[in-house]
Design an enzyme around this catalytic site. Structure first.
Site, PDB file in Angstrom:
ATOM      1  N   ASP A  29      -2.190   6.762   3.130  1.00 12.85           N
ATOM      2  CA  ASP A  29      -1.638   7.842   2.292  1.00 12.85           C
ATOM      3  C   ASP A  29      -0.427   7.406   1.470  1.00 12.85           C
ATOM      4  O   ASP A  29       0.111   8.173   0.684  1.00 12.85           O
ATOM      5  CB  ASP A  29      -1.285   9.060   3.160  1.00 12.85           C
ATOM      6  CG  ASP A  29      -0.219   8.734   4.215  1.00 12.85           C
ATOM      7  OD1 ASP A  29       0.267   7.582   4.252  1.00 12.85           O
ATOM      8  OD2 ASP A  29       0.127   9.640   4.986  1.00 12.85           O
ATOM      9  N   GLY A  30       0.035   6.165   1.690  1.00 14.83           N
ATOM     10  CA  GLY A  30       1.172   5.662   0.914  1.00 14.83           C
ATOM     11  C   GLY A  30       2.513   6.230   1.368  1.00 14.83           C
ATOM     12  O   GLY A  30       3.536   6.010   0.730  1.00 14.83           O
ATOM     13  N   GLY A  70       0.809  -1.220   0.000  1.00 18.30           N
ATOM     14  CA  GLY A  70       0.000   0.000   0.000  1.00 18.30           C
ATOM     15  C   GLY A  70       0.835   1.259   0.000  1.00 18.30           C
ATOM     16  O   GLY A  70       0.339   2.362  -0.187  1.00 18.30           O
ATOM     17  N   ARG A  71       2.121   1.083   0.257  1.00 16.55           N
ATOM     18  CA  ARG A  71       2.999   2.269   0.248  1.00 16.55           C
ATOM     19  C   ARG A  71       4.415   1.903  -0.191  1.00 16.55           C
ATOM     20  O   ARG A  71       5.398   2.488   0.246  1.00 16.55           O
ATOM     21  CB  ARG A  71       3.028   2.903   1.621  1.00 16.55           C
ATOM     22  CG  ARG A  71       3.398   1.951   2.728  1.00 16.55           C
ATOM     23  CD  ARG A  71       3.799   2.715   3.933  1.00 16.55           C
ATOM     24  NE  ARG A  71       3.916   1.838   5.092  1.00 16.55           N
ATOM     25  CZ  ARG A  71       4.403   2.233   6.238  1.00 16.55           C
ATOM     26  NH1 ARG A  71       4.806   3.453   6.385  1.00 16.55           N
ATOM     27  NH2 ARG A  71       4.493   1.394   7.241  1.00 16.55           N
ATOM     28  N   ASP A 129      10.207  -5.901   7.907  1.00 20.48           N
ATOM     29  CA  ASP A 129       9.263  -4.962   8.525  1.00 20.48           C
ATOM     30  C   ASP A 129       9.619  -4.633   9.961  1.00 20.48           C
ATOM     31  O   ASP A 129       9.188  -5.292  10.899  1.00 20.48           O
ATOM     32  CB  ASP A 129       7.816  -5.479   8.434  1.00 20.48           C
ATOM     33  CG  ASP A 129       7.105  -4.770   7.284  1.00 20.48           C
ATOM     34  OD1 ASP A 129       7.744  -3.935   6.626  1.00 20.48           O
ATOM     35  OD2 ASP A 129       5.922  -5.045   7.048  1.00 20.48           O
ATOM     36  N   ASP A 178       1.896 -11.731   6.553  1.00 17.01           N
ATOM     37  CA  ASP A 178       2.370 -10.855   5.470  1.00 17.01           C
ATOM     38  C   ASP A 178       3.749 -10.275   5.799  1.00 17.01           C
ATOM     39  O   ASP A 178       4.383  -9.664   4.944  1.00 17.01           O
ATOM     40  CB  ASP A 178       1.365  -9.731   5.194  1.00 17.01           C
ATOM     41  CG  ASP A 178       0.968  -8.975   6.439  1.00 17.01           C
ATOM     42  OD1 ASP A 178       0.511  -9.624   7.397  1.00 17.01           O
ATOM     43  OD2 ASP A 178       1.128  -7.748   6.474  1.00 17.01           O
TER      44      ASP A 178
HETATM   45  P1  AMP Z   1       2.807  -3.123   7.782  1.00 22.18           P
HETATM   46  O1  AMP Z   1       2.229  -2.818   9.128  1.00 22.18           O
HETATM   47  O2  AMP Z   1       3.866  -2.131   7.365  1.00 22.18           O
HETATM   48  O3  AMP Z   1       3.243  -4.532   7.637  1.00 22.18           O
HETATM   49  O4  AMP Z   1       1.619  -2.882   6.763  1.00 22.18           O
HETATM   50  C1  AMP Z   1       0.452  -3.664   6.698  1.00 22.18           C
HETATM   51  C2  AMP Z   1      -0.331  -3.283   5.479  1.00 22.18           C
HETATM   52  O5  AMP Z   1      -0.770  -1.907   5.548  1.00 22.18           O
HETATM   53  C3  AMP Z   1       0.416  -3.396   4.156  1.00 22.18           C
HETATM   54  O6  AMP Z   1      -0.511  -3.786   3.200  1.00 22.18           O
HETATM   55  C4  AMP Z   1       0.901  -1.979   3.938  1.00 22.18           C
HETATM   56  O7  AMP Z   1       1.165  -1.709   2.588  1.00 22.18           O
HETATM   57  C5  AMP Z   1      -0.289  -1.174   4.441  1.00 22.18           C
HETATM   58  N1  AMP Z   1       0.095   0.185   4.879  1.00 22.18           N
HETATM   59  C6  AMP Z   1       0.781   0.526   6.003  1.00 22.18           C
HETATM   60  N2  AMP Z   1       0.927   1.865   6.069  1.00 22.18           N
HETATM   61  C7  AMP Z   1       0.338   2.397   4.975  1.00 22.18           C
HETATM   62  C8  AMP Z   1       0.154   3.722   4.466  1.00 22.18           C
HETATM   63  N3  AMP Z   1       0.612   4.782   5.120  1.00 22.18           N
HETATM   64  N4  AMP Z   1      -0.517   3.859   3.301  1.00 22.18           N
HETATM   65  C9  AMP Z   1      -0.998   2.792   2.636  1.00 22.18           C
HETATM   66  N5  AMP Z   1      -0.858   1.524   3.052  1.00 22.18           N
HETATM   67  C10 AMP Z   1      -0.200   1.315   4.209  1.00 22.18           C
HETATM   68 MG    MG Z   2       4.312  -5.458   6.235  1.00 21.53          MG
END
Ligand code: AMP
Ligand code: MG
Length: 481
Positions: A116-117, A83-84, A254, A244
């Site tokens: 917000d990516g 998502g980002r 991560d 994931d």
């Molecule tokens: P993470 O906690 O980094 O493992 O992220 C879990 C999921 O949330 C993944 O699909 C990420 O791409 C999405 N994600 C986390 N932060 C953002 C953000 N600011 N914008 C879009 N997607 C996000």
């Molecule tokens: Mg992740």
């Protein structure tokens, strides 16, 4: 710089074409010279800031956002995906090993949902410091090549500078990637993904029949065990071991809410969202096993058309996990107290030591270092001052002697297994505050210089060995920031 993208080439079922957002004013904050050299990159500062912020595309790169699902805190989410993050492609390093290059915080993708990516400067720098520290300690991990600030303010708990972090991984194939296709009954895609995983990470698997899925599962289990053992050795708490965030390669990925354990307590958890301690320090092996069961489920239909039969074949592998882990754990802990082999005596000793460390609230890192130093120095050490510990120390010395292990040999083995310095939470936080405040990197650089040599005391090591006043009692880390 020659870049290709095998993952993008798998087609649009696996990833979506997505271009990084052009940042307002990209500026180089951190650049990993050593890693750049290993990748044979020879770029000007301007090229670095452009390529690793999304300002310009590296020639021949085909940026994509990868599709994946995932079990988050035990609950299945069928639609996650990058998502980002943007996968730019892969390059070969000097050893000929493939490294994928991914930008994180580079803007929205088709998988952004309401996000917000973006990525804030603090989590970007945290990932850089933590992954480089883990690499230096010898723990399998993704790496960080660069952090570029975007010149943009982003909204989190407060307003903070935006940044793009460039992550390197031998692949970004996750348990969640398999789950994505399994949830949609896309068997052909699972086969394609299995073949890519074998080619990239487990080329010794040459089976072509359905036994290859069992073989892959076993090898991924082995790698997960090695990984959690390494985390345990250095006191690392991942914090969000969702499927994931579990790579098939067995690398740590991560570094969101991760933290290092100070005082030894298997129940240690720092992540603000982990209310039930699912991902506590002492529960990481259980969760790795649980994650491997989720991976196994993705392979069932390929292993045997008869589900019962497939389960019969898979279960012994999953059920053997705890014994296999315990064996590796005993071996690793024995090394930490100077025994080459985990045997009954050594096992009794490290079990007792851990229980004393828990009871007397001793620092995990410091205790092993002080035990190790006690082998070559006569003076007493702060952590070894209770009567029980002095008694333990005597039994330990006697057992080493009876096992014909010299102090020199024990010391050497311990010195190779017990880091003298770790990226302690209070130092990380202090440095992140500073970087966020004035975008200066001097403090990051000096911390990293020490963390590069975790098994030897260098000029500035002592600046970073201290425990926080009052322990890490109220320390909290945050996810997705
Ligand atoms: P993470 O906690 O980094 O493992 O992220 C879990 C999921 O949330 C993944 O699909 C990420 O791409 C999405 N994600 C986390 N932060 C953002 C953000 N600011 N914008 C879009 N997607 C996000
Ligand atoms: Mg992740």
């Amino acid at each position: 710089m020659r870049i290709s993208n095998q993952y993008a080439a798998l087609g649009t079922k696996f990833s979506s074409s997505s271009t990084p957002e052009v940042p307002k004013l990209p500026q180089l904050l951190l650049w990993n010279e050593q890693l750049a050299d290993d990748l044979k990159l020879n770029l000007s500062e301007e090229q670095i800031a452009n390529y690793f912020s999304g300002q310009k595309l590296i020639p021949d790169s085909t940026p994509v956002a990868m599709a994946y699902s995932g079990h988050q805190f035990g609950h299945f989410n069928p639609q996650l995906g990058d998502g980002r993050a943007h996968l730019l492609g892969e390059v070969a390093n000097k050893q000929g090993k493939i490294q994928e290059i991914q930008l994180k915080g580079s803007g929205q993708t088709p998988f952004s949902r309401n996000g917000d990516g973006k990525c804030g400067i603090k989590p970007a720098v945290r990932e850089y410091i933590m992954s480089e520290a883990m690499h230096a300690m010898g723990v399998p991990t993704t790496r960080c090549l660069a952090v570029i600030t975007t010149g943009e303010e982003i909204h989190r708990q407060t307003i903070t500078p935006g940044a793009v972090v460039t992550r390197l991984a031998s692949s970004h194939i996750r348990v969640g990637t398999f789950e994505y296709f399994a949830a949609r009954s896309m068997q052909t895609e699972i086969k394609i993904l299995v073949d890519l995983t074998i080619k990239r990470h487990y080329p010794n698997i040459t089976l072509t029949n359905n036994r290859k899925y069992l073989s892959l599962l076993q090898q991924v289990i082995d790698k997960q065990i090695e990984l959690v053992i390494e985390w345990t050795r250095v006191g690392f708490i991942h914090g969000v071991m969702n499927t994931d965030n579990t790579l098939l390669s067995g690398e740590t990925i991560d570094y969101g809410p991760c933290a290092m354990m100070g005082v030894y307590d298997p129940e240690t958890v720092f992540s603000s969202i982990d209310r039930n301690g699912r991902y506590a320090f002492g529960n990481q092996a259980n969760i790795a096993q649980w994650n491997m069961a989720r991976l196994a489920e993705c392979f069932l239909n390929l292993i045997d058309e008869d589900e019962k039969q497939a389960i019969n074949l898979v279960m012994p592998l999953i059920e053997a996990f705890p014994d296999q882990y315990n064996h590796a754990f005993n071996q690793m802990m024995s090394n930490k107290i100077g025994f080459e082999e985990g045997n009954v005596e050594a096992n009794k000793l490290h079990q007792k030591l851990l229980s004393l460390m828990f009871k007397h609230q001793l620092d995990y890192t410091q205790t092993f270092v002080q035990l190790q130093e006690s082998l070559i120095a006569a003076e007493s050490h702060a952590e070894i001052n209770s009567l029980e510990l002095i008694e333990w120390h005597k039994t330990w010395q006697d057992t080493l002697k009876q096992s014909n292990i010299s102090h020199e040999n024990a010391y050497q083995l311990m010195a190779n297994n017990n880091p003298v310095v770790i990226p302690r939470n209070h130092h990380i936080e202090k440095i992140l505050e500073q970087v966020e405040g004035d975008l200066s990197t001097a403090s990051v650089e000096s911390f990293l210089a020490v963390l590069q040599s975790p098994y030897s005391v260098t000029k500035d090591t002592s600046l970073y060995q201290d425990m926080p006043p009052g322990g890490d009692l109220n320390y909290q880390t945050y996810c997705g920031t």
